[in-house]
Structure formats: C-alpha cells, structure tokens
Scaffold this motif. Structure first.
Motif, PDB file in Angstrom:
ATOM      1  N   VAL A 161       0.842  -1.205   0.000  1.00  0.00           N
ATOM      2  CA  VAL A 161       0.000   0.000   0.000  1.00  0.00           C
ATOM      3  C   VAL A 161       0.872   1.248   0.000  1.00  0.00           C
ATOM      4  N   SER A 162       1.920   1.240   0.769  1.00  0.00           N
ATOM      5  CA  SER A 162       2.827   2.386   0.825  1.00  0.00           C
ATOM      6  C   SER A 162       3.479   2.639  -0.534  1.00  0.00           C
ATOM      7  N   ALA A 163       3.887   1.600  -1.216  1.00  0.00           N
ATOM      8  CA  ALA A 163       4.502   1.758  -2.540  1.00  0.00           C
ATOM      9  C   ALA A 163       3.499   2.307  -3.547  1.00  0.00           C
ATOM     10  N   LEU A 164       2.265   1.817  -3.506  1.00  0.00           N
ATOM     11  CA  LEU A 164       1.242   2.313  -4.425  1.00  0.00           C
ATOM     12  C   LEU A 164       0.901   3.769  -4.147  1.00  0.00           C
ATOM     13  N   LEU A 165       0.781   4.141  -2.865  1.00  0.00           N
ATOM     14  CA  LEU A 165       0.496   5.535  -2.516  1.00  0.00           C
ATOM     15  C   LEU A 165       1.646   6.450  -2.934  1.00  0.00           C
ATOM     16  N   MET A 166       2.849   6.002  -2.780  1.00  0.00           N
ATOM     17  CA  MET A 166       3.995   6.827  -3.155  1.00  0.00           C
ATOM     18  C   MET A 166       4.015   7.055  -4.664  1.00  0.00           C
ATOM     19  N   ASP A 167       3.591   6.038  -5.422  1.00  0.00           N
ATOM     20  CA  ASP A 167       3.535   6.174  -6.871  1.00  0.00           C
ATOM     21  C   ASP A 167       2.453   7.177  -7.274  1.00  0.00           C
ATOM     22  N   LYS A 168       1.311   7.132  -6.602  1.00  0.00           N
ATOM     23  CA  LYS A 168       0.175   8.021  -6.916  1.00  0.00           C
ATOM     24  C   LYS A 168       0.418   9.444  -6.418  1.00  0.00           C
ATOM     25  N   ILE A 169       0.807   9.596  -5.157  1.00  0.00           N
ATOM     26  CA  ILE A 169       0.910  10.907  -4.514  1.00  0.00           C
ATOM     27  C   ILE A 169       2.264  11.558  -4.779  1.00  0.00           C
ATOM     28  N   GLY A 170       3.294  10.806  -4.726  1.00  0.00           N
ATOM     29  CA  GLY A 170       4.639  11.345  -4.902  1.00  0.00           C
ATOM     30  C   GLY A 170       5.415  11.285  -3.596  1.00  0.00           C
TER      31      GLY A 170
END
Length: 109
Positions: free
Chosen positions: A93-102
C-alpha cells in the motif's frame, strides 16, 4: 557432546576436560581411574553407572545453556518469517500511494 547416550561402556584411565554436554547420559557404564576436569557431567547424567577411583575437579557451576530442543531454531526463523509477512500488505500500500501521490507529499504527510 550433544544428545549422546553411552550404554554398557567401560572408561578406564580417561581424562575428560572442558566437556559441555546437552542431553548426554551414561547408562550402566563403569568409570575406573577417570578424571573429569571442568565438565558439566553431574550425578544425574550417570544412570546406574559405577564410578571407581575417579576424580571430579572444577565442575562447571550455574545454569548451563541447554539446546536439547532442536525445534527452537526452527521456531525462531518461522516467527521472524511471519512477522515479515505481516508487514507485506503495508509495504505494498505504501509503494502504491507513493507512486500516486509522490515522494515529497508522502514524506510531508
């Protein structure tokens, strides 16, 4: 010596030095003129054994570590594996959020 059982053995004029044993027993053995120096071979490890003219010098004292359970190492690694597996969903989840949000917004949040 780990998990050794001596049965019906004769030890004559032997010298045991710096012996640490785990789950080792002497059953129906005979010790003649034997010296035990700095060992943890205590009385309960000699089952129905005869000790004749033998000497025990500087026995190890205190609680000796006993690794007689072979499953302990397995359980330690298994619990560590389960702990690593438990944080896997959060990492995804953290990796996906970092990809989306920056990175910067994620770090600021």
């Amino acid at each position: 010596m780990k998990s050794v059982i001596f049965e019906d053995s004769l030890f004559e004029e032997c010298y045991f030095e710096d012996i640490t044993s785990s789950n080792t027993f002497f059953k129906n053995c005979t010790f003649i003129s034997t010296v035990f120096y700095n060992t943890d071979l205590f009385e309960y490890k000699f089952i129905e054994s005869r000790v004749l003219n033998s000497t025990f010098l500087h026995n190890k004292e205190g609680c000796q570590l006993d690794f007689s359970d072979d499953n302990n190492a397995y359980m330690i690694y298994f619990v560590s594996f389960l702990g690593t597996l438990a944080v896997l969903p959060g990492n995804i989840v953290s990796a996906l959020l970092m990809d989306k949000i920056g990175r910067l917004r994620m770090l600021g949040g």
